[in-house]
Structure formats: C-alpha cells, structure tokens
Design a protein around this motif. Structure first.
Motif, PDB file in Angstrom:
ATOM      1  N   HIS A  54     -15.912   5.315   3.660  1.00 33.89           N
ATOM      2  CA  HIS A  54     -15.157   4.118   4.068  1.00 33.89           C
ATOM      3  C   HIS A  54     -14.667   3.347   2.841  1.00 33.89           C
ATOM      4  O   HIS A  54     -13.542   2.849   2.834  1.00 33.89           O
ATOM      5  CB  HIS A  54     -16.009   3.217   4.957  1.00 33.89           C
ATOM      6  N   ALA A  55     -15.511   3.250   1.829  1.00 28.08           N
ATOM      7  CA  ALA A  55     -15.096   2.541   0.609  1.00 28.08           C
ATOM      8  C   ALA A  55     -13.924   3.253  -0.049  1.00 28.08           C
ATOM      9  O   ALA A  55     -12.966   2.603  -0.499  1.00 28.08           O
ATOM     10  CB  ALA A  55     -16.275   2.438  -0.357  1.00 28.08           C
ATOM     11  N   THR A  56     -13.960   4.571  -0.071  1.00 29.77           N
ATOM     12  CA  THR A  56     -12.868   5.358  -0.643  1.00 29.77           C
ATOM     13  C   THR A  56     -11.569   5.120   0.124  1.00 29.77           C
ATOM     14  O   THR A  56     -10.500   4.931  -0.483  1.00 29.77           O
ATOM     15  CB  THR A  56     -13.224   6.860  -0.634  1.00 29.77           C
ATOM     16  N   GLU A  57     -11.657   5.138   1.442  1.00 30.50           N
ATOM     17  CA  GLU A  57     -10.474   4.890   2.275  1.00 30.50           C
ATOM     18  C   GLU A  57      -9.958   3.461   2.076  1.00 30.50           C
ATOM     19  O   GLU A  57      -8.745   3.231   2.038  1.00 30.50           O
ATOM     20  CB  GLU A  57     -10.788   5.143   3.746  1.00 30.50           C
ATOM     21  N   ALA A  58     -10.873   2.513   1.960  1.00 30.76           N
ATOM     22  CA  ALA A  58     -10.452   1.114   1.740  1.00 30.76           C
ATOM     23  C   ALA A  58      -9.681   0.991   0.436  1.00 30.76           C
ATOM     24  O   ALA A  58      -8.638   0.329   0.379  1.00 30.76           O
ATOM     25  CB  ALA A  58     -11.682   0.201   1.731  1.00 30.76           C
ATOM     26  N   ILE A  59     -10.160   1.627  -0.605  1.00 26.87           N
ATOM     27  CA  ILE A  59      -9.483   1.589  -1.913  1.00 26.87           C
ATOM     28  C   ILE A  59      -8.115   2.248  -1.820  1.00 26.87           C
ATOM     29  O   ILE A  59      -7.115   1.700  -2.308  1.00 26.87           O
ATOM     30  CB  ILE A  59     -10.350   2.268  -2.988  1.00 26.87           C
ATOM     31  N   LYS A  60      -8.071   3.417  -1.197  1.00 30.44           N
ATOM     32  CA  LYS A  60      -6.806   4.144  -1.072  1.00 30.44           C
ATOM     33  C   LYS A  60      -5.745   3.289  -0.371  1.00 30.44           C
ATOM     34  O   LYS A  60      -4.610   3.173  -0.844  1.00 30.44           O
ATOM     35  CB  LYS A  60      -7.028   5.443  -0.303  1.00 30.44           C
ATOM     36  N   HIS A  61      -6.122   2.691   0.751  1.00 33.84           N
ATOM     37  CA  HIS A  61      -5.152   1.881   1.495  1.00 33.84           C
ATOM     38  C   HIS A  61      -4.789   0.594   0.753  1.00 33.84           C
ATOM     39  O   HIS A  61      -3.643   0.141   0.822  1.00 33.84           O
ATOM     40  CB  HIS A  61      -5.669   1.581   2.901  1.00 33.84           C
ATOM     41  N   ALA A  62      -5.723   0.025   0.037  1.00 32.32           N
ATOM     42  CA  ALA A  62      -5.411  -1.174  -0.753  1.00 32.32           C
ATOM     43  C   ALA A  62      -4.427  -0.839  -1.873  1.00 32.32           C
ATOM     44  O   ALA A  62      -3.499  -1.602  -2.159  1.00 32.32           O
ATOM     45  CB  ALA A  62      -6.684  -1.784  -1.327  1.00 32.32           C
ATOM     46  N   GLU A  63      -4.626   0.322  -2.505  1.00 32.72           N
ATOM     47  CA  GLU A  63      -3.687   0.751  -3.548  1.00 32.72           C
ATOM     48  C   GLU A  63      -2.305   1.005  -2.956  1.00 32.72           C
ATOM     49  O   GLU A  63      -1.284   0.606  -3.555  1.00 32.72           O
ATOM     50  CB  GLU A  63      -4.219   2.013  -4.240  1.00 32.72           C
ATOM     51  N   ASP A  64      -2.252   1.631  -1.782  1.00 35.76           N
ATOM     52  CA  ASP A  64      -0.963   1.856  -1.123  1.00 35.76           C
ATOM     53  C   ASP A  64      -0.302   0.529  -0.754  1.00 35.76           C
ATOM     54  O   ASP A  64       0.920   0.373  -0.898  1.00 35.76           O
ATOM     55  CB  ASP A  64      -1.132   2.722   0.131  1.00 35.76           C
ATOM     56  N   ALA A  65      -1.110  -0.419  -0.302  1.00 37.89           N
ATOM     57  CA  ALA A  65      -0.567  -1.744   0.039  1.00 37.89           C
ATOM     58  C   ALA A  65       0.046  -2.396  -1.200  1.00 37.89           C
ATOM     59  O   ALA A  65       1.135  -2.972  -1.141  1.00 37.89           O
ATOM     60  CB  ALA A  65      -1.671  -2.634   0.623  1.00 37.89           C
ATOM     61  N   GLN A  66      -0.648  -2.274  -2.312  1.00 39.00           N
ATOM     62  CA  GLN A  66      -0.156  -2.854  -3.564  1.00 39.00           C
ATOM     63  C   GLN A  66       1.167  -2.213  -3.991  1.00 39.00           C
ATOM     64  O   GLN A  66       2.109  -2.911  -4.384  1.00 39.00           O
ATOM     65  CB  GLN A  66      -1.208  -2.676  -4.653  1.00 39.00           C
ATOM     66  N   ILE A  67       1.250  -0.915  -3.880  1.00 40.39           N
ATOM     67  CA  ILE A  67       2.480  -0.199  -4.246  1.00 40.39           C
ATOM     68  C   ILE A  67       3.648  -0.668  -3.374  1.00 40.39           C
ATOM     69  O   ILE A  67       4.735  -0.964  -3.877  1.00 40.39           O
ATOM     70  CB  ILE A  67       2.293   1.338  -4.126  1.00 40.39           C
ATOM     71  N   HIS A  68       3.402  -0.746  -2.056  1.00 40.14           N
ATOM     72  CA  HIS A  68       4.473  -1.180  -1.153  1.00 40.14           C
ATOM     73  C   HIS A  68       4.829  -2.644  -1.384  1.00 40.14           C
ATOM     74  O   HIS A  68       6.007  -3.017  -1.278  1.00 40.14           O
ATOM     75  CB  HIS A  68       4.066  -0.945   0.308  1.00 40.14           C
ATOM     76  N   GLY A  69       3.846  -3.450  -1.703  1.00 39.04           N
ATOM     77  CA  GLY A  69       4.123  -4.855  -1.992  1.00 39.04           C
ATOM     78  C   GLY A  69       5.015  -5.023  -3.203  1.00 39.04           C
ATOM     79  O   GLY A  69       5.956  -5.823  -3.197  1.00 39.04           O
ATOM     80  N   LYS A  70       4.743  -4.260  -4.248  1.00 42.20           N
ATOM     81  CA  LYS A  70       5.564  -4.318  -5.460  1.00 42.20           C
ATOM     82  C   LYS A  70       6.993  -3.848  -5.191  1.00 42.20           C
ATOM     83  O   LYS A  70       7.933  -4.276  -5.860  1.00 42.20           O
ATOM     84  CB  LYS A  70       4.937  -3.484  -6.579  1.00 42.20           C
ATOM     85  N   ALA A  71       7.142  -2.974  -4.185  1.00 45.93           N
ATOM     86  CA  ALA A  71       8.475  -2.482  -3.818  1.00 45.93           C
ATOM     87  C   ALA A  71       9.151  -3.407  -2.813  1.00 45.93           C
ATOM     88  O   ALA A  71      10.282  -3.154  -2.400  1.00 45.93           O
ATOM     89  CB  ALA A  71       8.368  -1.072  -3.250  1.00 45.93           C
ATOM     90  N   GLY A  72       8.446  -4.466  -2.386  1.00 39.31           N
ATOM     91  CA  GLY A  72       9.034  -5.421  -1.446  1.00 39.31           C
ATOM     92  C   GLY A  72       8.946  -4.980   0.010  1.00 39.31           C
ATOM     93  O   GLY A  72       9.665  -5.517   0.856  1.00 39.31           O
ATOM     94  N   HIS A  73       8.105  -4.057   0.331  1.00 43.36           N
ATOM     95  CA  HIS A  73       7.953  -3.549   1.700  1.00 43.36           C
ATOM     96  C   HIS A  73       6.797  -4.263   2.410  1.00 43.36           C
ATOM     97  O   HIS A  73       5.681  -3.748   2.494  1.00 43.36           O
ATOM     98  CB  HIS A  73       7.696  -2.040   1.709  1.00 43.36           C
ATOM     99  N   SER A  74       7.088  -5.426   2.948  1.00 37.46           N
ATOM    100  CA  SER A  74       6.042  -6.253   3.564  1.00 37.46           C
ATOM    101  C   SER A  74       5.359  -5.564   4.744  1.00 37.46           C
ATOM    102  O   SER A  74       4.144  -5.666   4.915  1.00 37.46           O
ATOM    103  CB  SER A  74       6.616  -7.588   4.038  1.00 37.46           C
TER     104      SER A  74
END
Length: 117
Positions: free
Chosen positions: A30-50
C-alpha cells in the motif's frame, strides 16, 4: 515430556517473525502504491492537469490510509502477543507448563490477527 522453554521461545519467535513479515508486506504494498500515485499526481500537476492530479491524489490517499491502518492494527495485536509471550516465559521459568501454554495460545491468536490485517 519436560517442557523446554528455550524450544518454545524459538518457535514463538519464528512465528512472530513470519507474521510480522506478512503484515509488513501488505502495508509495504500500500505504501508503494501511495508513493506511485502521489508521484503521478505531482507530474500531472506540474503539467497543469488538475483532473488527473485529483484522481491520482485520491488513489494515493486511499493507499496511504490502508498502509497506516495495517501498521496500526498489526502493531496493536503484536503488542498484545508480546505481553502474552512474556507471561508464557515467566510461567515456563516457574515450570508452570499449563499456564505458559495458555499464554502462548493467546499470543498466537493475536499474531494471526496481526498477519490477517
């Protein structure tokens, strides 16, 4: 047959170790999945994909809460198992095999709950 506390302690320690490993593996996933999705969220946020950021952040939160819960519940049961193991050892040292066995059974019950959560 004479009760051998060192053998019982070895068996109990081994069970404790493997139960803890099973719980840690689930929580780790679960911790691994949480990190993966948080990193993906950060990438999309930097690209402006709310919208994509929101989706990944929510998924990350779900996994983070699951990991937190598994560690907390497992910890509670392992704490109880330790108390019973300490009692088992005390009684075994006093040659009270029956009482030591009862505490060992309780410790195993808590370890199994810990591993199942």
């Amino acid at each position: 047959m004479k009760f051998k506390p060192t053998f019982a302690i070895t068996v109990i320690s081994t069970l404790f170790y493997f139960s803890a490993q099973a719980v840690a593996a689930d929580a780790h996933q679960h911790a691994t999945e949480a990190i993966k999705h948080a990193e993906d969220a950060q990438i999309h946020g930097k690209a402006g994909h709310s919208k994509a950021l929101l989706d990944h952040a929510q998924e990350s939160l779900t996994h983070a809460k699951a990991a937190e819960k598994e560690f907390a519940e497992a910890h509670q049961h392992m704490t109880e198992s330790i108390k019973h193991l300490e009692e088992a050892i005390t009684h075994a040292k006093q040659n009270h095999a029956e009482e030591a066995t009862k505490h060992t059974a309780e410790a195993l019950k808590h370890m199994k709950h810990s591993a199942a959560e």
